[in-house]
Motif scaffolding. Structure first.
Motif, PDB file in Angstrom:
ATOM      1  N   THR A 172       2.048   3.409   7.375  1.00  0.00           N
ATOM      2  CA  THR A 172       1.944   3.259   5.922  1.00  0.00           C
ATOM      3  C   THR A 172       2.156   4.601   5.231  1.00  0.00           C
ATOM      4  O   THR A 172       2.881   4.706   4.232  1.00  0.00           O
ATOM      5  N   LEU A 173       1.530   5.651   5.775  1.00  0.00           N
ATOM      6  CA  LEU A 173       1.704   6.977   5.178  1.00  0.00           C
ATOM      7  C   LEU A 173       3.152   7.460   5.302  1.00  0.00           C
ATOM      8  O   LEU A 173       3.697   8.059   4.380  1.00  0.00           O
TER       9      LEU A 173
ATOM     10  N   LEU B   7       0.837   4.054  -2.963  1.00  0.00           N
ATOM     11  CA  LEU B   7       0.540   5.463  -2.695  1.00  0.00           C
ATOM     12  C   LEU B   7       1.664   6.365  -3.201  1.00  0.00           C
ATOM     13  O   LEU B   7       1.422   7.424  -3.803  1.00  0.00           O
TER      14      LEU B   7
ATOM     15  N   SER C 248       5.135   5.746   2.726  1.00  0.00           N
ATOM     16  CA  SER C 248       4.847   6.261   1.390  1.00  0.00           C
ATOM     17  C   SER C 248       5.598   7.566   1.129  1.00  0.00           C
ATOM     18  O   SER C 248       6.118   7.793   0.030  1.00  0.00           O
TER      19      SER C 248
ATOM     20  N   LEU D 150      -6.834  10.390   4.360  1.00  0.00           N
ATOM     21  CA  LEU D 150      -6.404   8.996   4.395  1.00  0.00           C
ATOM     22  C   LEU D 150      -6.419   8.450   5.822  1.00  0.00           C
ATOM     23  O   LEU D 150      -6.813   7.294   6.061  1.00  0.00           O
ATOM     24  N   VAL D 151      -6.003   9.272   6.787  1.00  0.00           N
ATOM     25  CA  VAL D 151      -6.034   8.836   8.184  1.00  0.00           C
ATOM     26  C   VAL D 151      -7.478   8.648   8.639  1.00  0.00           C
ATOM     27  O   VAL D 151      -7.827   7.689   9.351  1.00  0.00           O
TER      28      VAL D 151
ATOM     29  N   THR E  22      -6.260   4.633   7.206  1.00  0.00           N
ATOM     30  CA  THR E  22      -4.896   4.303   6.765  1.00  0.00           C
ATOM     31  C   THR E  22      -3.932   4.461   7.939  1.00  0.00           C
ATOM     32  O   THR E  22      -3.984   5.458   8.676  1.00  0.00           O
ATOM     33  N   ARG E  23      -3.070   3.464   8.122  1.00  0.00           N
ATOM     34  CA  ARG E  23      -2.124   3.515   9.239  1.00  0.00           C
ATOM     35  C   ARG E  23      -1.076   4.606   9.008  1.00  0.00           C
ATOM     36  O   ARG E  23      -0.631   4.834   7.876  1.00  0.00           O
ATOM     37  N   ARG E  24      -0.699   5.245  10.091  1.00  0.00           N
ATOM     38  CA  ARG E  24       0.308   6.307   9.976  1.00  0.00           C
ATOM     39  C   ARG E  24       1.656   5.755   9.508  1.00  0.00           C
ATOM     40  O   ARG E  24       2.400   6.431   8.800  1.00  0.00           O
TER      41      ARG E  24
ATOM     42  N   VAL F 178       0.827  -1.207   0.000  1.00  0.00           N
ATOM     43  CA  VAL F 178       0.000   0.000   0.000  1.00  0.00           C
ATOM     44  C   VAL F 178       0.861   1.256   0.000  1.00  0.00           C
ATOM     45  O   VAL F 178       0.616   2.206  -0.754  1.00  0.00           O
ATOM     46  N   ALA F 179       1.896   1.280   0.855  1.00  0.00           N
ATOM     47  CA  ALA F 179       2.772   2.457   0.911  1.00  0.00           C
ATOM     48  C   ALA F 179       3.451   2.693  -0.431  1.00  0.00           C
ATOM     49  O   ALA F 179       3.548   3.831  -0.910  1.00  0.00           O
TER      50      ALA F 179
END
Length: 777
Positions: free
Chosen positions: A697-698, A405, A701, A688-689, A693-695, A401-402
């Protein structure tokens, strides 16, 4: 289009920039800080010639070397000055002993009165060192009482270690030896030798490579806040502005940020100038007053930076269609074309090609072709990198996912990602090329020492009037000294004055003489002769029993009448040639102390070769202190495997100082760019949060969004840097070789700066990843 309308639209854009509320001020300040950092470094660069010229002028003004073969006559205007330079833990200490011979003797620059015998005036930096615990060994060596300080006019920099000490027994007979001079004025009458073409080429390349990233960063800084600006421009279209007017208004906003950046840059420069007097970078320090840029260069920076801001903004908006209901940039952009991007590096190579093979024997390189060619090659990176990023990320799909993105974001805005790393790519490419060039020509400016470091690591030149036995006794008790070899030398010739044939006479005990010749057998009272030295054509003519010779023939000097006569006896033993520890072939006559006639020992100059135990702490300083106890004019020299040209070393030092400043700018500008992009994505991250969405993962990304362009940029920089380095080596007539360790280190430094900036941007990123970021007013 009238100038009045241009002025009106630019002024309107500037008003929008400063009256648009908090959001506008944040955007303007980001631009201003980015531009200000670049302007500060540009001002620093324009001030460097002035600073170096000031250092050179002060160095010339205090010069006390006459460069004359004739000795000045004593008068009430003359001064005896002796060089007593030393080194303390790799720091050079400039030392002078002075003895005025009359009331009108010249004062050294920066000194208000001559120090009395036993006293000294010191530079502020040396005063601080002597008062500190670290200066204990140096206090023991100097041994004078500090009675004053040297003013700035007598120093090349605020951190220079220097002193003038008074002496009452400086012998005028030593004048002309190069270490003791009689002068009636301070100041250098000589002119410096011009640099050879390769060194001039190095200077040109250094300046281009250091300034190019600054220009790239300034161009990137004026485009901060581009996406939000475009939405405002769409609103302007809605109220009646046409496309050209909106572009001019956008240029006015960039102009406001650039003008404020000029003010901040001047402030950064003034603050940095004051700090410059407190720090020393690569052993170079300057007084704040020395950093005085030329008014013409300051005016050039003041005109160029705002003009570049307007030009870059207009160029960036050339391919953007701004309509009343939105900006077409949000659609899939058209594919970038490659052909015109390749013209820039190819044009640079074409400009450099005529100078391939020129070397240093065919005059100076054409500076306009050199600057133009290197600029085009480095600018080519900024043109090629967006195409490379777009072409690569378009083929990246599958992943976590990361990763997805990050890739999707890069596919939508590859241009912004490329702008973020353009500066670091240009800096790394230039650094790789310079490292190749420096490594290629290094051997031309580096001499391998001829000294045998297995037999000695230091030498001590003993001053006149001190016997070899006294010198050995003073040095032998020094902790860390394992072996001493004392050899005294003088000339011997077949005439009192201007002899037709002359050779060397060496004095030492049997063990010492074996260090400079192969002896058959030896005991005190023996005399030997070595006739097969490569330079020696006279010894065989002088080595005849009954021949009358003179020690220390005068050659028309002031010692005329003091020559010591000697008759060659029978039974002089032949000896084989051997280089002494300094790597010299001496030849001539070799005397044991018992065979030396009368006063001959008093005219021989002694050198003691010292073997050391490197495991003993501060062993070099201990030997230097022991040498100072022999006499203030004793000269202790540390041997090294190689010695390098001072001009070449100065250029390399200048590169290191400049590279350090550029790295600071790179890091600061990258951090500002990263924060600006995160600020523009605040709502997206918050959305996204909010959707779960997990922090982590962000955060990953964002890291991938930085890492992918950086990897591509550093790869392109390596290719361009290697190409440029190869061309420069061929221009200097040097064989092409790649120092892969330097290439990898330069690339690693660039990647390390980016990694550090990314880590520093994580705390703001975490703060932005909150659901309440969706709130709007």
């Amino acid at each position: 289009m009238s100038a009045r309308q241009w002025t009106r639209d630019l002024a309107m854009g500037a008003r929008f920039a400063v009256t648009g509320g908090r959001e506008a001020w944040v955007r303007v300040m980001l631009t201003a800080v980015g531009v200000g950092l670049g302007v500060a470094l540009l001002l620093l660069t324009t001030a460097l010639p002035s600073a170096l010229a000031s250092r050179h002028d002060r160095e010339s003004a205090r010069s006390d070397i006459t460069y004359s073969a004739t000795v000045k006559k004593k008068s009430d205007r003359t001064l005896i000055v002796a060089h007593t330079d030393t080194t303390f833990r790799d720091e050079d200490v400039r030392g002078r002993l002075v003895r005025p011979e009359g009331p009108r003797a010249p004062l050294p620059p920066g000194v208000s009165a001559f120090p009395a015998p036993g006293d000294m005036v010191v530079s502020p930096a040396l005063d601080r060192l002597l008062k500190s615990p670290d200066g204990r060994l140096l206090r023991e060596r100097l041994g004078y009482r500090v009675t004053g300080t040297i003013a700035d006019a007598g120093l090349v920099g605020p951190h220079e270690l220097a002193y003038y000490a008074g002496s009452k027994n400086l012998p005028a007979t030593g004048v002309g030896t190069g270490r003791v001079e009689r002068i009636d004025t301070f100041g250098s009458p000589g002119q410096s030798e011009p640099m050879d073409p390769v060194l001039v080429l190095l200077v040109l390349i250094v300046f281009v490579v250091l300034l190019m990233p600054v220009g790239v960063f300034i161009a990137a800084a004026v485009r901060f806040g581009g996406e939000r600006r475009d939405r405002r421009l769409a609103a302007l279209r809605l109220v009646g502005a046409d496309g050209r007017m909106t572009r001019r208004i956008a240029a006015g906003e960039a102009l406001a940020g650039a003008l404020l950046g000029l003010v901040l840059g001047a402030g950064f420069f003034l603050a940095g100038r004051q700090v410059a007097g407190l720090i020393m970078v690569f052993r170079i320090s300057v007084f704040p007053a020395d950093l005085d840029p030329s008014p013409a260069l300051v005016a050039l920076v003041a005109v160029t930076v705002p003009s570049a801001a307007v030009a870059v903004t207009l160029l960036a908006l050339r391919g953007v269609v701004i309509e009343p209901l939105g900006v077409v940039r949000t659609a899939r952009p058209s594919r970038r074309r490659l052909w015109w991007r390749l013209l820039l590096p190819l044009g640079g190579l074409a400009m450099l090609y005529p100078m391939i093979g020129q070397g240093r024997s065919n005059g100076n390189f054409n500076q306009y072709l050199v600057i133009g060619g290197v600029l085009l090659l480095l600018v080519g990176i900024t043109a090629l990198l967006p195409w490379v990023v777009e072409a690569v990320v378009a083929r990246l799909n599958s992943g976590g996912v990361a990763w997805q993105l990050a890739v999707r974001r890069l596919q939508l805005s590859s241009g912004s990602a490329a702008r973020l790393v353009n500066g670091i790519a240009v800096a790394v490419a230039g650094a790789i090329a310079l490292q190749m060039l420096f490594a290629g020509v290094d051997d031309d400016y580096t001499k391998i020492g001829k000294e045998d470091l297995t037999r000695a690591q230091m030498s001590v030149a003993v001053p006149d009037g001190v016997s070899s036995a006294t010198a050995v006794r003073r040095l032998s008790g020094t902790k860390g000294v394992t072996h001493l070899t004392a050899l005294a030398r003088t000339d011997v010739g077949d005439g009192r004055d201007e002899p037709e044939n002359s050779t060397t006479a060496t004095v030492g005990d049997c063990a010492a003489l074996r260090e400079t010749a192969v002896l058959p057998s030896c005991r005190d009272g023996d005399i030997f002769v070595v006739e097969n030295a490569s330079w020696d054509t006279s010894t065989a003519k002088l080595d005849k029993a009954g021949t009358r010779l003179w020690f220390d023939p005068s050659y028309g000097s002031s010692s005329k009448g003091e020559e010591i006569a000697w008759t060659v006896p029978k039974g002089v033993k032949p000896a084989g040639l051997r280089k002494d520890p300094s790597g010299s072939e001496l030849g001539g006559f070799l005397f044991t102390p018992g065979a030396l006639p009368g006063r001959a020992g008093s005219v021989a100059r002694t050198t003691v070769y010292v073997q050391l135990d490197p495991s003993v702490p501060d062993v070099l300083e201990s030997v230097r202190n022991s040498a100072a106890r022999i006499g203030p004019l004793a000269d202790a020299t540390v041997w090294t495997a190689t010695t390098q040209s001072q001009k070449f070393t100065s250029i390399r030092t200048g590169l290191s100082v400049g590279a350090a400043c550029v790295l600071v700018l790179i890091g600061a500008s990258l951090l500002i760019s990263q924060l600006e992009q995160l600020r523009e994505r605040k709502k997206l991250l918050s959305a996204l949060v909010a959707f779960g969405t997990r922090r982590r993962t962000l955060s990953m990304s964002v890291l991938w969004q930085t890492a992918i362009p950086i990897a591509l940029g550093l790869g392109l920089a390596a290719v361009v840097g290697l190409t440029l380095g190869t061309v420069l080596l061929k221009m200097t007539g040097t064989s092409v070789s790649v120092d892969w360790a330097s290439v990898l280190s330069m690339t690693g430094i660039g990647a390390g700066v980016v990694l550090l900036v990314t880590l520093l941007s994580l705390p703001p990123l975490i703060r932005l990843m909150r659901p309440d970021g969706l709130r709007t007013e």
